[in-house]
Scaffold this motif. Sequence first.
Motif, mmCIF file in Angstrom:
data_model
loop_
_atom_site.group_PDB
_atom_site.id
_atom_site.type_symbol
_atom_site.label_atom_id
_atom_site.label_comp_id
_atom_site.label_asym_id
_atom_site.label_seq_id
_atom_site.Cartn_x
_atom_site.Cartn_y
_atom_site.Cartn_z
ATOM 1 N N LEU A 109 22.409 -108.868 5.952
ATOM 2 C CA LEU A 109 23.119 -109.979 5.322
ATOM 3 C C LEU A 109 24.599 -109.684 5.100
ATOM 4 C CD1 LEU A 109 20.410 -110.836 2.638
ATOM 5 C CD2 LEU A 109 20.999 -112.239 4.627
ATOM 6 N N GLN A 110 25.040 -108.484 5.457
ATOM 7 C CA GLN A 110 26.430 -108.114 5.188
ATOM 8 C C GLN A 110 27.431 -108.998 5.935
ATOM 9 O OE1 GLN A 110 27.981 -105.663 3.053
ATOM 10 N NE2 GLN A 110 25.994 -106.134 2.152
ATOM 11 N N ALA A 111 27.097 -109.400 7.160
ATOM 12 C CA ALA A 111 28.011 -110.275 7.909
ATOM 13 C C ALA A 111 28.170 -111.611 7.186
ATOM 14 C CB ALA A 111 27.489 -110.487 9.326
ATOM 15 N N LEU A 112 27.081 -112.133 6.628
ATOM 16 C CA LEU A 112 27.153 -113.375 5.856
ATOM 17 C C LEU A 112 28.016 -113.182 4.614
ATOM 18 C CD1 LEU A 112 26.323 -116.224 4.994
ATOM 19 C CD2 LEU A 112 24.180 -115.255 4.119
ATOM 20 N N CYS A 113 27.850 -112.056 3.940
ATOM 21 C CA CYS A 113 28.658 -111.775 2.748
ATOM 22 C C CYS A 113 30.149 -111.783 3.082
ATOM 23 C CB CYS A 113 28.264 -110.425 2.153
ATOM 24 S SG CYS A 113 26.594 -110.382 1.446
ATOM 25 N N ARG A 114 30.491 -111.151 4.188
ATOM 26 C CA ARG A 114 31.907 -111.094 4.581
ATOM 27 C C ARG A 114 32.439 -112.475 4.949
ATOM 28 N NH1 ARG A 114 29.976 -106.274 7.048
ATOM 29 N NH2 ARG A 114 29.672 -107.376 9.028
ATOM 30 N N SER A 115 31.625 -113.256 5.647
ATOM 31 C CA SER A 115 32.119 -114.542 6.147
ATOM 32 C C SER A 115 32.332 -115.565 5.029
ATOM 33 C CB SER A 115 31.138 -115.112 7.179
ATOM 34 O OG SER A 115 29.904 -115.463 6.565
ATOM 35 N N ILE A 116 31.568 -115.448 3.953
ATOM 36 C CA ILE A 116 31.673 -116.443 2.885
ATOM 37 C C ILE A 116 32.687 -116.045 1.817
ATOM 38 C CG2 ILE A 116 29.910 -115.546 1.285
ATOM 39 C CD1 ILE A 116 28.909 -118.424 0.986
ATOM 40 N N THR A 117 33.181 -114.809 1.858
ATOM 41 C CA THR A 117 34.063 -114.323 0.798
ATOM 42 C C THR A 117 35.317 -115.172 0.640
ATOM 43 O OG1 THR A 117 33.272 -112.044 1.008
ATOM 44 C CG2 THR A 117 35.440 -112.358 0.004
ATOM 45 N N ALA A 118 36.074 -115.364 1.714
ATOM 46 C CA ALA A 118 37.341 -116.105 1.612
ATOM 47 C C ALA A 118 37.141 -117.547 1.165
ATOM 48 C CB ALA A 118 38.101 -116.036 2.935
ATOM 49 N N PRO A 119 36.245 -118.316 1.789
ATOM 50 C CA PRO A 119 36.095 -119.711 1.337
ATOM 51 C C PRO A 119 35.560 -119.821 -0.093
ATOM 52 C CG PRO A 119 34.483 -119.161 3.048
ATOM 53 C CD PRO A 119 35.472 -118.055 3.018
ATOM 54 N N LEU A 120 34.696 -118.900 -0.514
ATOM 55 C CA LEU A 120 34.179 -118.962 -1.883
ATOM 56 C C LEU A 120 35.270 -118.610 -2.891
ATOM 57 C CD1 LEU A 120 31.915 -119.441 -3.851
ATOM 58 C CD2 LEU A 120 31.125 -117.100 -3.456
ATOM 59 N N GLU A 121 36.066 -117.583 -2.589
ATOM 60 C CA GLU A 121 37.178 -117.241 -3.486
ATOM 61 C C GLU A 121 38.132 -118.414 -3.625
ATOM 62 O OE1 GLU A 121 38.939 -113.738 -1.858
ATOM 63 O OE2 GLU A 121 37.658 -112.375 -3.033
ATOM 64 N N GLN A 122 38.460 -119.051 -2.518
ATOM 65 C CA GLN A 122 39.385 -120.188 -2.543
ATOM 66 C C GLN A 122 38.823 -121.325 -3.386
ATOM 67 O OE1 GLN A 122 40.312 -121.676 1.347
ATOM 68 N NE2 GLN A 122 41.878 -123.087 0.629
ATOM 69 N N ALA A 123 37.536 -121.602 -3.231
ATOM 70 C CA ALA A 123 36.912 -122.688 -3.992
ATOM 71 C C ALA A 123 36.846 -122.357 -5.480
ATOM 72 C CB ALA A 123 35.508 -122.956 -3.444
ATOM 73 N N LEU A 124 36.560 -121.105 -5.812
ATOM 74 C CA LEU A 124 36.497 -120.698 -7.216
ATOM 75 C C LEU A 124 37.871 -120.791 -7.883
ATOM 76 C CD1 LEU A 124 34.125 -117.609 -6.886
ATOM 77 C CD2 LEU A 124 33.623 -119.695 -8.171
#
Length: 353
Positions: A109-124
């Motif tokens: 699941l690490q690739a998923l973790c990396r891919s969602i980091t930027a968009p989730l940070e931006q949304a938060l």
Amino acid sequence: MALIVAHCRPGFETECAAELEAMAQAWDTELTTEIPALGGLVFGRGNVRALAEQMDVKLLVFTRQWFLALEEVELDPKNRVDGILKALGRSSGAALFIESSDSEPGRELQALCRSITAPLEQALKKAGMLREGDASQKGSDQRLHVLFLDGSHALVGYAPIARSHSEPMGIRRLRMPKDAPSRSTLKLEEALQEFIPRDQWPHRLKPRMRAVDLGACPGGWTYQMVQLGIHVTAVDHGQIDPRLMATGQVEHRALDGFLFKPERRVDWLLCDMVEKPMRVAQLLAKWLQNNWCREAIINLKLPMKKRFEELERCLDTIEKPMLDRNISFELQVKHLYYDREEVTLHIRVLGQG
């Protein structure tokens, strides 16, 4: 649905659970533990909000990282970000960790973790829920956590920054030095970073201090001391890496580490011998009782069964003589990332009480 989530090394879930239950019992707080099939995780249920007010990862051995999960959320693979924001509710923090377990399914699941980091940070940030570096805002003392269980399920919550680990999943990822004689050097490097605050290194790990490394060969732990400018007496019947001897900072003594006695008190005792943990604990107790060192880092190689109980016995062997003699000390124990079947112990003698 709040629960405590604890990360640990896969295969040590039982010890992690026993430790959490013992902690809760000591605090007279209700807790039941569950070991999910994913591996590398333990869930705690009960009066978890009260526990979260006291839990400190530094006081736990087998727990690498922890957080208070508020909800398990089922996510739409097409829009995971909105699902996570909704689950976090009004929670906010000064940082964000997106994690998985340290198990084979978790690593996938690490690739998923990396891919969602930027968009989730931006949304938060857009929602005012992530305020990095702003100590004046609500939630500035806590970190938001998202733990993926699979591609469509996650646990979301938070942890106090001061009482949780500074790295995702509690893992310090270190680079193997090219000139180090063995991979064991990473265990001591991680231990030094874990146990000694960086601002205290200049006076606790300063050049020209003296250390003894028992069972030193080929010199993985001696290497770390040499890099800091510390002089080492390396005690072992084997051969020390010639590059370490060439530094002029290492004296090799071909002796049994259990029989060696220093000529005078040293600053550091190191020991990574492959021996029964009780025998090593008794050796450390002897060094401390004889006032032969100021600080020590040792490894205790745990048995395959009843690890938690054996560790408790070893700690009692080390602590009881110090307490009986009214000697004040600091003791830390951790199952570090670069440990395997062992745990690493650090003790610092503060003086006669």
